[in-house]
Scaffold this active site. Structure first.
Site, PDB file in Angstrom:
ATOM      1  N   PRO A  67      12.308  45.301  42.749  1.00 28.35           N
ATOM      2  CA  PRO A  67      12.529  45.005  41.321  1.00 28.35           C
ATOM      3  C   PRO A  67      11.982  43.621  40.961  1.00 28.35           C
ATOM      4  CG  PRO A  67      14.550  45.763  42.396  1.00 28.35           C
ATOM      5  CD  PRO A  67      13.550  45.505  43.470  1.00 28.35           C
ATOM      6  N   GLU A  68      11.169  43.575  39.918  1.00 29.79           N
ATOM      7  CA  GLU A  68      10.625  42.312  39.415  1.00 29.79           C
ATOM      8  C   GLU A  68      11.220  42.067  38.024  1.00 29.79           C
ATOM      9  OE1 GLU A  68       6.328  42.187  39.905  1.00 29.79           O
ATOM     10  OE2 GLU A  68       6.453  43.419  41.704  1.00 29.79           O
TER      11      GLU A  68
END
Ligand SMILES: [Zn+2]
Length: 274
Positions: free
Chosen positions: A2-3
């Site tokens: 996840p960014e």
């Protein structure tokens, strides 16, 4: 992993379910998920606290609590946060459940167990030195140019450095460099002023599109309700394995390792000399 767009989506979609709720109990299925304080203290200090806010900084989620401390989470490689009825049976990758007084639970799912939680009065002591938020008004092309001027590392590695700019990782760095037509191995300081401007615009565009599309569902990312994001279906180079052609010029895309992560790019659209 996840960014920024994935963590921002999680924050946005969790907010209406958790703010104003109290934590009734906590169950850990794997103690290693708690970095600070001790597991015993984590249980006792968290139970009974109200959740007054939720924010994101870089890839961290910060739950502000009534007791003047914060619960901080980092999902790392494969973490997701799911909101489910408190009666839901935990499946095998659930590492922790935080039960709320609206009879739901926040289920921390993490197949690879790299995700972490902290409870702290001083969030800075956990989060450390993060660079600017790329979508905030104080991150401008001038700031990007200034921060790049002495960076001799590959631009791909610089963009993924959380102390340089917060929240960008492998996927959105590849997308931004493709959109800006910059080879990932170019040194940060070699970029011309025009290239910095293009890169700045590309960063804005790929992150905002990622948020609009609710994140990229590669590597176990789920939204809090269990749905997938669709940002990955709009990616032009990131995570495209094997024989894919450049969507602009039809040249086969290439993959090179930079700091142990695969970087995808078009050798024609992103020449190694600027
Ligand atoms: Zn191309």
């Amino acid at each position: 992993m996840p960014e920024l767009p994935e963590v921002e989506t999680i924050k946005n979609e969790l907010l209406p379910h958790i703010v104003g709720q109290h934590i009734t109990s906590v169950t850990l299925f794997w103690d290693g998920i708690v970095r600070q304080p001790s597991v015993e203290e984590f249980y006792s200090r968290l139970t009974g606290q109200g959740i007054v806010g939720l924010s994101r900084r870089g890839k961290y989620l910060i739950f502000n609590l009534t007791g003047d401390e914060a619960l901080i989470m980092h999902l790392r490689m494969t973490g997701s946060l799911l909101i489910k009825p408190a009666s839901a049976e935990p499946e095998k990758f659930i590492r922790a459940i935080i039960y709320l007084d609206n009879e739901t639970g926040l289920y921390f799912r993490d197949p690879r167990k790299f995700g972490r939680m902290w409870l702290a009065e001083d969030t800075g002591s956990v989060i450390g030195r993060l660079g600017p938020e790329p979508l905030e008004a104080d991150f401008t092309p001038e700031v990007l140019a200034q921060r790049l001027h002495d960076r001799s590392a590959p631009i791909k590695a610089v963009l993924c450095d959380q102390g340089f700019v917060a929240g960008i990782g492998n996927m959105y760095a590849d997308e931004a460099l493709f959109a800006a037509k910059i080879h990932p191995l170019r040194s940060g300081k070699s970029l011309s002023r025009d290239e910095v401007e293009h890169l700045y615009s590309a960063i804005q565009q790929v992150l905002r599109a990622g948020i609009v599309n609710k994140g990229a569902s590669v590597a176990n990312y789920f939204r809090p309700g269990g749905e997938l994001g669709t940002a990955h279906s709009h990616f032009r180079v990131a995570h495209l394995l094997g024989g894919k052609l450049c969507p602009v010029c039809d040249t086969p895309l290439e993959r090179i390792p930079i700091r142990h992560r695969g970087s995808y790019f078009c050798p024609k659209c992103q020449p190694s000399q600027g």
